[in-house]
Design a protein around this motif. Structure first.
Motif, PDB file in Angstrom:
ATOM      1  N   ASP A   8       0.808   7.226   3.612  1.00  0.00           N
ATOM      2  CA  ASP A   8      -0.716   7.347   2.771  1.00  0.00           C
ATOM      3  C   ASP A   8      -0.234   8.068   2.017  1.00  0.00           C
ATOM      4  N   THR A   9      -0.434   8.123   0.474  1.00  0.00           N
ATOM      5  CA  THR A   9      -1.222   9.180  -0.529  1.00  0.00           C
ATOM      6  C   THR A   9      -2.498   9.577  -1.097  1.00  0.00           C
ATOM      7  N   GLU A  10      -2.661  10.324  -1.585  1.00  0.00           N
ATOM      8  CA  GLU A  10      -3.322  10.294  -2.906  1.00  0.00           C
ATOM      9  C   GLU A  10      -3.186  10.619  -3.835  1.00  0.00           C
ATOM     10  N   THR A  11      -4.118  10.256  -4.671  1.00  0.00           N
ATOM     11  CA  THR A  11      -3.284  10.394  -6.297  1.00  0.00           C
ATOM     12  C   THR A  11      -4.675  11.137  -7.400  1.00  0.00           C
ATOM     13  N   GLY A  18      -3.596  -0.915 -11.735  1.00  0.00           N
ATOM     14  CA  GLY A  18      -3.537   0.029 -10.637  1.00  0.00           C
ATOM     15  C   GLY A  18      -1.850   0.289 -10.453  1.00  0.00           C
ATOM     16  N   THR A  19      -0.854   0.675 -11.929  1.00  0.00           N
ATOM     17  CA  THR A  19      -0.146   0.797 -11.918  1.00  0.00           C
ATOM     18  C   THR A  19      -0.179   2.985 -12.140  1.00  0.00           C
ATOM     19  N   PRO A  20       0.794   3.425 -11.638  1.00  0.00           N
ATOM     20  CA  PRO A  20       0.406   4.902 -11.772  1.00  0.00           C
ATOM     21  C   PRO A  20       0.368   5.693 -12.962  1.00  0.00           C
ATOM     22  N   GLY A  21       1.082   5.167 -14.577  1.00  0.00           N
ATOM     23  CA  GLY A  21       0.270   5.148 -15.642  1.00  0.00           C
ATOM     24  C   GLY A  21       1.127   6.955 -15.889  1.00  0.00           C
ATOM     25  N   GLU A  22      -0.356   7.752 -16.493  1.00  0.00           N
ATOM     26  CA  GLU A  22       0.297   9.488 -16.704  1.00  0.00           C
ATOM     27  C   GLU A  22       0.455   9.706 -15.193  1.00  0.00           C
ATOM     28  N   HIS A  23      -0.671   9.244 -14.166  1.00  0.00           N
ATOM     29  CA  HIS A  23      -1.370   9.731 -13.523  1.00  0.00           C
ATOM     30  C   HIS A  23       0.197  10.539 -12.096  1.00  0.00           C
ATOM     31  N   ARG A  24      -0.825  10.802 -10.692  1.00  0.00           N
ATOM     32  CA  ARG A  24       0.272  11.799  -9.863  1.00  0.00           C
ATOM     33  C   ARG A  24      -0.056  11.765  -8.869  1.00  0.00           C
ATOM     34  N   ILE A  25       1.175  12.048  -8.537  1.00  0.00           N
ATOM     35  CA  ILE A  25       0.748  12.336  -6.320  1.00  0.00           C
ATOM     36  C   ILE A  25       0.044  13.672  -6.128  1.00  0.00           C
ATOM     37  N   HIS A  93      -0.009   0.873   3.543  1.00  0.00           N
ATOM     38  CA  HIS A  93      -0.882  -0.494   3.836  1.00  0.00           C
ATOM     39  C   HIS A  93      -0.666  -0.790   1.980  1.00  0.00           C
ATOM     40  N   ASN A  94      -1.053  -1.524   1.900  1.00  0.00           N
ATOM     41  CA  ASN A  94      -1.183  -1.647   0.200  1.00  0.00           C
ATOM     42  C   ASN A  94       0.530  -1.117  -0.456  1.00  0.00           C
ATOM     43  N   ALA A  95       1.952  -1.063  -0.659  1.00  0.00           N
ATOM     44  CA  ALA A  95       2.681  -0.913  -0.570  1.00  0.00           C
ATOM     45  C   ALA A  95       2.577  -0.072  -1.962  1.00  0.00           C
ATOM     46  N   LYS A  96       2.272  -1.971  -2.418  1.00  0.00           N
ATOM     47  CA  LYS A  96       3.088  -1.555  -3.700  1.00  0.00           C
ATOM     48  C   LYS A  96       2.817  -0.576  -4.629  1.00  0.00           C
ATOM     49  N   PHE A  97       1.299   0.327  -4.682  1.00  0.00           N
ATOM     50  CA  PHE A  97       0.960   1.052  -4.684  1.00  0.00           C
ATOM     51  C   PHE A  97       1.109   2.727  -4.339  1.00  0.00           C
ATOM     52  N   VAL A 121      10.659  -0.988   4.058  1.00  0.00           N
ATOM     53  CA  VAL A 121       9.636  -0.078   3.475  1.00  0.00           C
ATOM     54  C   VAL A 121       8.440  -1.512   3.822  1.00  0.00           C
ATOM     55  N   VAL A 122       7.626  -2.181   5.198  1.00  0.00           N
ATOM     56  CA  VAL A 122       6.457  -2.861   5.458  1.00  0.00           C
ATOM     57  C   VAL A 122       5.548  -2.961   5.392  1.00  0.00           C
ATOM     58  N   ASP A 123       5.426  -3.548   4.337  1.00  0.00           N
ATOM     59  CA  ASP A 123       3.721  -4.099   3.726  1.00  0.00           C
ATOM     60  C   ASP A 123       2.556  -4.269   4.401  1.00  0.00           C
ATOM     61  N   THR A 124       1.345  -3.484   5.415  1.00  0.00           N
ATOM     62  CA  THR A 124       0.729  -3.502   6.489  1.00  0.00           C
ATOM     63  C   THR A 124       0.247  -4.770   6.183  1.00  0.00           C
ATOM     64  N   VAL A 125      -0.503  -4.998   5.027  1.00  0.00           N
ATOM     65  CA  VAL A 125      -1.545  -5.618   4.724  1.00  0.00           C
ATOM     66  C   VAL A 125      -1.436  -7.027   4.240  1.00  0.00           C
ATOM     67  N   SER A 126      -0.211  -7.250   4.011  1.00  0.00           N
ATOM     68  CA  SER A 126       0.547  -8.453   3.985  1.00  0.00           C
ATOM     69  C   SER A 126       0.468  -8.911   5.300  1.00  0.00           C
ATOM     70  N   LEU A 127       1.066  -7.637   6.246  1.00  0.00           N
ATOM     71  CA  LEU A 127       1.289  -8.626   7.737  1.00  0.00           C
ATOM     72  C   LEU A 127      -0.322  -8.746   8.539  1.00  0.00           C
ATOM     73  N   ALA A 128      -1.260  -7.512   7.891  1.00  0.00           N
ATOM     74  CA  ALA A 128      -2.761  -7.486   8.339  1.00  0.00           C
ATOM     75  C   ALA A 128      -3.435  -9.331   7.997  1.00  0.00           C
TER      76      ALA A 128
END
Length: 308
Positions: A8-11, A18-25, A93-97, A121-128
């Motif tokens: 998981d990441t925080e940004t 919903g894309t990174p744009g100018e934001h960073r991890i 969880h929500n791998a795209k992000f 990469v496995v998106d656990t949202v899709s799995l759930a």
């Protein structure tokens, strides 16, 4: 041997689409799973993003600019993350992000490789969504469904959320006769039990987050009746979590102006804040409100073109 990593990441925030744009991890958390067992080997990285953390993002994770000021840049610790995830099955969880943010960091480093090339990469949202049709599949709700304790989660944090994700994943997929989702029924007959002695990391709570949370709790408590008053006595408003928020339930009088009723509510809230917050905490709360109001005015200036 099957090696998986819950990540998981925080940004600093995200753009409107919903894309990174100018934001960073600003934080990465990883939890290792080998042969369906959490090994206890974790990775937590805090990084200096070189930019301001948005107020909305700060409310979610509580990681401030001041805390990150002395942390290393992403490229200085990226090798630790790459070494940890390479060749694994990466549970996100929500791998795209998260993958979008990591791929941006690789690009800024000049690395000609994407996350999906380092790991599967496995998106656990899709799995759930496949395993829990008809249910909300955010982590909090999945914890409720699979009885995974999340009591330490006062704020979002990358390592804590990765730990919870690892446990939710094992609970979701435990005891399955098959992971072939074309089948009509998925059998789950094992309840996830946290191994003895394993504790979730407790997220630190900043004074600012605490005071803002307490003020919001007060606002909610003012309109939440918890006890109906006896004959001739007022009903009591408050919170189901703590009797610290108990107060008289104010009701608008038939002939009372809205402005007068709002003032009574405001005066009551002010009294309660003075009761439950220390003078230092009230100063912190006021500083936050000043920053929040300034940010709101700056946004209105920009959107409405009030300043050139």
């Amino acid at each position: 041997m099957k090696r998986q990593v819950a990540l998981d990441t925080e940004t600093t925030g995200k753009s409107d689409d919903g894309t990174p744009g100018e934001h960073r991890i600003i934080e990465v958390g990883c939890v290792e799973i080998i042969d369906r067992k959490i090994t206890g080997r974790n990775l937590q990285l805090y990084v200096n993003p070189g930019r301001h953390v948005d107020d909305e993002a700060f409310k979610v994770h509580g990681i401030s600019d001041e805390f990150l000021a002395d942390k290393p840049n992403f490229e200085d610790v990226a090798h630790e993350l790459i070494d940890f995830i390479r060749g694994s099955e990466l549970l996100i969880h929500n791998a795209k992000f998260d993958v979008g943010f990591m791929d941006k960091e690789w690009m800024l480093m000049g690395l000609n490789e994407k996350t999906s090339e380092m790991a599967n990469v496995v998106d656990t949202v899709s799995l759930a969504m496949k395993l829990c049709p008809g249910h909300q599949v955010n982590l909090d709700n999945l914890c409720n469904i699979y009885e995974v304790d999340r009591s330490s989660r006062t704020l979002h944090g990358a390592l804590l959320d990765a730990q919870i994700l690892a446990e939710v994943y094992l609970a979701m997929t435990g005891g399955q006769a098959s992971l072939n989702f074309s089948e009509e029924k998925v059998i789950t007959n094992e309840k996830w039990i946290r191994p003895e002695g394993v504790k979730l990391p407790v997220m630190p709570l900043s004074e600012e987050c605490h005071t803002v949370h307490m003020e919001k709790m007060l606002s909610l408590a003012q309109t939440h009746m918890i006890r109906k008053g006896e004959e001739g006595q007022p009903s009591i408003a408050g919170s189901d979590w703590s009797d610290d928020f108990d107060m008289e339930l104010l009701v608008k009088g038939e002939d009372e102006k809205k402005s007068d009723f709002k003032k009574r509510l405001s005066d009551q809230k002010k009294q309660m804040i003075e009761k439950i917050l220390t003078p230092q905490q009230r100063e912190v709360l006021q500083e936050f409100k000043n920053k929040d109001n300034a940010a709101q005015e700056a946004w209105l200036d920009r959107v409405l073109g009030r300043k050139k």
